[in-house]
Scaffold this active site. Structure first.
Site, PDB file in Angstrom:
ATOM      1  CD  GLU A  57      -2.842   1.279   2.368  1.00 48.79           C
ATOM      2  OE1 GLU A  57      -3.742   2.128   2.341  1.00 48.79           O
ATOM      3  OE2 GLU A  57      -2.750   0.423   3.272  1.00 48.79           O
ATOM      4  CB  CYS A 247      -7.023   3.343   4.083  1.00 53.23           C
ATOM      5  SG  CYS A 247      -7.411   2.577   5.669  1.00 53.23           S
ATOM      6  CG  ASN A 379      -9.115  -2.413   2.846  1.00 50.61           C
ATOM      7  OD1 ASN A 379      -8.354  -3.324   3.118  1.00 50.61           O
ATOM      8  ND2 ASN A 379      -9.066  -1.246   3.475  1.00 50.61           N
ATOM      9  CD  GLU A 380      -8.761  -2.482   7.529  1.00 49.99           C
ATOM     10  OE1 GLU A 380      -9.035  -1.340   7.963  1.00 49.99           O
ATOM     11  OE2 GLU A 380      -7.648  -2.998   7.671  1.00 49.99           O
TER      12      GLU A 380
END
Length: 825
Positions: A57, A247, A379-380
């Protein structure tokens, strides 16, 4: 000097190849006895070649200023306050004379919006990253620039630092009134990490994409990767590369970068922004507070995966934001566009060169497909119902067109709790192929949860452990992660993929710790965690060989400690604190009518008594702990009234407080006032024991009651039971797993001893016929040892051990990870 101790089995001969040392004998007072029993006739789970991988990331300047080898910062003059409030279009540049950044129809490309207008006789100088542009004497560096000059111009290009020139200056004749790319090559005459690149113009000129690349990139590729960083990734031999986030994927606007969106600069990471000629790619704000040039994009990620022999595993947005934003986008047309983008991504990766998107891949230099087999959606996400509704639409479209592609879901941002449970149930009910779990917990948690996957449903979705770490880069962190990894391998039939996170950190631009590989503009170094990951990833084996081990003798004492009050980015008032022993004795009573003399302030913030209440008044302060009582207290009730006065979150009520790094606290209204949880801190690292959604009202007084009995805790909010937990899992420091390497015919005995005493171990190979000599790799160091640019305290030592038999004794050093490769006859 690290406190390194070597202890091998009695009567053994060790040839320490790397260090040339003979181990000291174990001392009786430093030794704990264990037994490992292996059953070589039994068949354990098969381990896939892709078991361990890496997660990239762009955080901590992992891309621009990191893996992407470009040496010029803000090369296209696209920096903006949208990226960072301190940025201007000339961030990292200084001007001599007159220059301005322009955004008009004279631009180089529609999606490359800004360029530099440089007046005659003027120059600009770029400072690069960290301390400057790094060059090595004798190495070549390729300069390029897109330029136009209505009347023609001569550009003077130079490299220098405070001590003088770093390469012979060059001149570039700009001969065209329209945009054209010009190139020259420098050969550095000195080594420097403080270089500056200056470009001057004899006449008025427009400049864009001012670039300087080392010729010596990874595998010599243009627009390539920084060689030392890519080589460290390759040395892990990862089975997959998960990219680009994180994120970055599920935050910001889901719109595209176009006139229709107002050239939206805070977008989710969308793959089409990142391919094609670099001068035509979009730019974007990075969630972590800086700019993304997208010079390192999807094509480069696919190439890296291919170059290191890893499976590419891209992650696409699901139109539900996370990472604190927590918003579901309701726009059917936009959802359909993103689903089509995902189908186009698969065609870009796998389609023939004659297809629309396969042709674009071929035009970039790769006519053959990249063999994409897995893709992750989302994602999350902290809104499991909203996420899963959209995930199902993505999955249906992908499976209809590409039935062989495995579509991965996720279970939110934590290892447990309401979101986790809801997400997992949705995934099970829908028979999802694989679920991505993420957690960042304390070292204690990793020792306590080696058995996490023992009880997972063997017929349910498989697990992708896409992000995990134990909140530190000391060897102790690496040890506890290694202990946990033995449990991942033992459960290889459930856990199919696992990757530590994050991968990279530039030491001068850190947003997140810990990280696997650290670097600056001239050097890179492996963390202790990296050495653990590398040891496991280079010695996986093909199948688990069932084995058992005895445990460490332990006695779980009751939870003991004082009590505490704290806040996080919030002002709050506390009153009527009462601590009562289980037999009814009053241990502490404080209504603050006589001040706060019973309390010791050990955290941040500003505490004072106001109107008979104990008030923390700094709305920006975090972890403002004030404690009272005796660290030996146990079996008690803690009651307190708490009122939020202002700020982002709620309040924190602590119990079992031993010191500033070891305690429990009930975090009520945490995570931007979205949930409440009990967290345990061990040596400063926190892990969540129980959590629920919920918020706190400003100005309302809450009655809080915490009952501690032995190791069980029950929590009440306004007289109603909120939840309870029992903290009774032992933090077992001795863990092992055995695998078989079919290619070499070796048993790989992997043992972690995460304690200060050696582990004298009787190993029973269950009748297996084996050679007497084993190859040994050992990591051992002081628990607080940390690798740095100048010191490598944690590094593998290779040796041989000549005492192997069907039954033999081996003493594993204190604080060590040891792999024995034993050849079967």
């Amino acid at each position: 000097m690290s406190r390194t101790r070597w202890r091998l089995g009695l009567g053994a001969t060790a040839f320490l190849v790397a260090a040339g040392l003979v181990p000291d004998p174990a001392h009786a007072e430093d030794v704990t006895d264990y037994a490992i029993t292996v059953d070589p006739a039994a068949k354990g789970p098969r381990i896939d070649d892709t078991m361990y991988g890496v997660f990239f990331e762009d955080i901590n300047r992992a891309a621009d200023g990191g893996l992407y080898a470009e040496l010029v910062q803000n090369r296209s003059f696209e920096y903006s306050t949208a990226d960072n409030s301190s940025y201007t279009p000339l961030t990292s540049w200084t001007v001599e004379g007159t220059a301005q950044v322009v955004n008009d129809d004279g631009r180089l490309a529609e999606r490359n919006r800004a360029y530099l207008s440089l007046a005659a006789g003027s120059s600009v100088t770029n400072a690069g990253y960290n301390t400057g542009i790094h060059v090595d004497a004798g190495k070549k560096y390729d300069f390029s620039v897109w330029a136009r000059a209505a009347a023609g111009s001569t550009l003077s290009v130079s490299l220098q630092d405070a001590d003088g020139t770093l390469a012979t200056a060059r001149e570039v004749a700009v001969t065209k009134s329209g945009w054209a790319r010009y190139q020259v090559t420098f050969t550095a005459t000195r080594t420097s990490s403080a270089g500056r690149l200056t470009v001057g113009s004899s006449a008025a000129a427009a400049l864009d994409m001012v670039s300087l690349f080392p010729r010596d990139t990874y595998r010599g590729e243009p627009n390539g990767l920084r060689k030392d960083l890519a080589e460290k990734v390759a040395a892990l031999h990862p089975g997959f590369v998960r990219f680009p986030g994180g994120c970055l994927v599920n935050t910001g606007s889901m719109d595209d970068y176009s006139e229709a969106s107002g050239w939206q600069r805070k977008r989710s990471y969308q793959w089409k922004d990142t391919i094609g000629p670099v001068e035509q790619r979009a730019t974007n704000a990075n969630f972590w507070g800086y700019n993304q040039s997208y010079g390192l994009g999807y094509y480069e990620y696919f190439r890296l995966s291919e170059d290191i022999g890893a499976m590419p595993l891209p992650v696409v947005p699901a139109l539900v934001t996370g990472c604190g934003q927590n918003k579901a986008v309701v726009d059917e047309a936009l959802l359909k566009r993103h689903i089509q983008d995902t189908l186009d991504l698969i065609e870009f990766a796998n389609g023939p060169a004659s297809s629309t998107w396969g042709r674009k891949r071929a035009q970039m230099g790769h006519p053959k497909p990249f063999h994409l087999t897995h893709i992750e959606v989302g994602n999350e996400e902290n809104l499991p119902e909203e996420f899963f509704a959209r995930f199902k639409e993505f999955r249906a479209a992908i499976q209809a067109k590409y039935p062989d592609i495995q579509v991965i879901s996720n279970s939110g941002p934590d290892d447990s709790g309401t979101t986790f449970d809801t997400a997992w149930q949705l995934n099970k009910d829908a028979k999802v192929d694989m679920v991505d779990e993420h957690y960042y917990n304390s070292p204690q948690w990793f020792l306590q949860n080696n058995d996490r996957y023992d009880s997972y449903d063997r017929n349910g979705p498989k697990v992708f452990l896409g992000e995990y770490a134990s909140q530190g880069n000391t060897f102790k962190n690496g040890l506890t992660e290694a202990a946990f990894m033995t449990g991942l391998e033992r459960n290889a039939d459930v856990v199919k993929l696992a990757s530590y996170a994050p991968l990279f950190a530039n030491e001068d631009y850190v947003q997140w710790r810990p990280d696997l590989i650290w670097f600056n503009n001239h050097a890179s170094w492996n963390s202790a965690n990296y050495e653990v990951q590398k040891l496991f990833m280079n010695n996986v084996g093909d199948r688990v060989v069932p084995s058992t081990a005895t445990g460490t003798p332990s006695l779980l004492a009751p939870i003991t400690g004082a009590v505490g009050l704290s806040t996080w980015a919030t002002t709050a008032a506390y009153d009527d604190v009462k601590v009562t022993a289980a037999d009814g004795r009053a241990l502490l009573t404080d209504d603050f009518s006589s001040g706060a003399s019973q309390w010791t302030h050990t955290g941040g913030g500003s505490w004072s008594v106001q109107d008979g209440q104990y008030v923390q008044s700094d709305v920006n302060a975090e972890n403002t702990m004030a404690s009272a009582g005796d660290p030996s207290w146990h079996d008690y009730d803690l009651k307190v009234k708490a009122t939020k006065k202002a700020g982002k979150e709620g309040f924190l009520v602590a119990f079992g407080v031993k010191d500033t790094g070891n305690y429990y606290w009930w975090n009520i209204g945490g995570w931007n006032n979205t949930q409440s949880a009990v967290e345990q801190a061990v040596d400063g690292g926190k892990s969540t024991l129980i959590s629920k959604a919920g918020s706190v009202e400003t100005g309302r007084a809450y009655d809080i009651d915490v009952k501690v009995r032995g190791r069980q805790v029950t929590l009440y909010l306004d007289g109603q039971e909120w939840g309870s937990f029992t903290d009774d899992k032992p933090a077992e420091p001795f863990r092992q797993v055995v695998t078989r390497d079919l290619k070499t015919g070796e048993l790989i005995v992997k043992v972690v001893n995460a304690q200060d005493s050696a582990a004298r171990t009787a190993v029973d190979l269950g009748g297996a016929k084996v050679a007497s000599r084993a190859r040994v790799t050992t990591l051992t160091a002081a628990p607080d040892a940390v690798n740095s640019e100048t010191s490598t305290a944690v590094a593998p030592v290779r040796s041989t051990f000549d005492g192997v038999a069907g039954k033999f004794s081996y003493t594993f050093p204190a604080n060590s990870v040891t792999f024995l490769r034993i050849r079967q006859r």
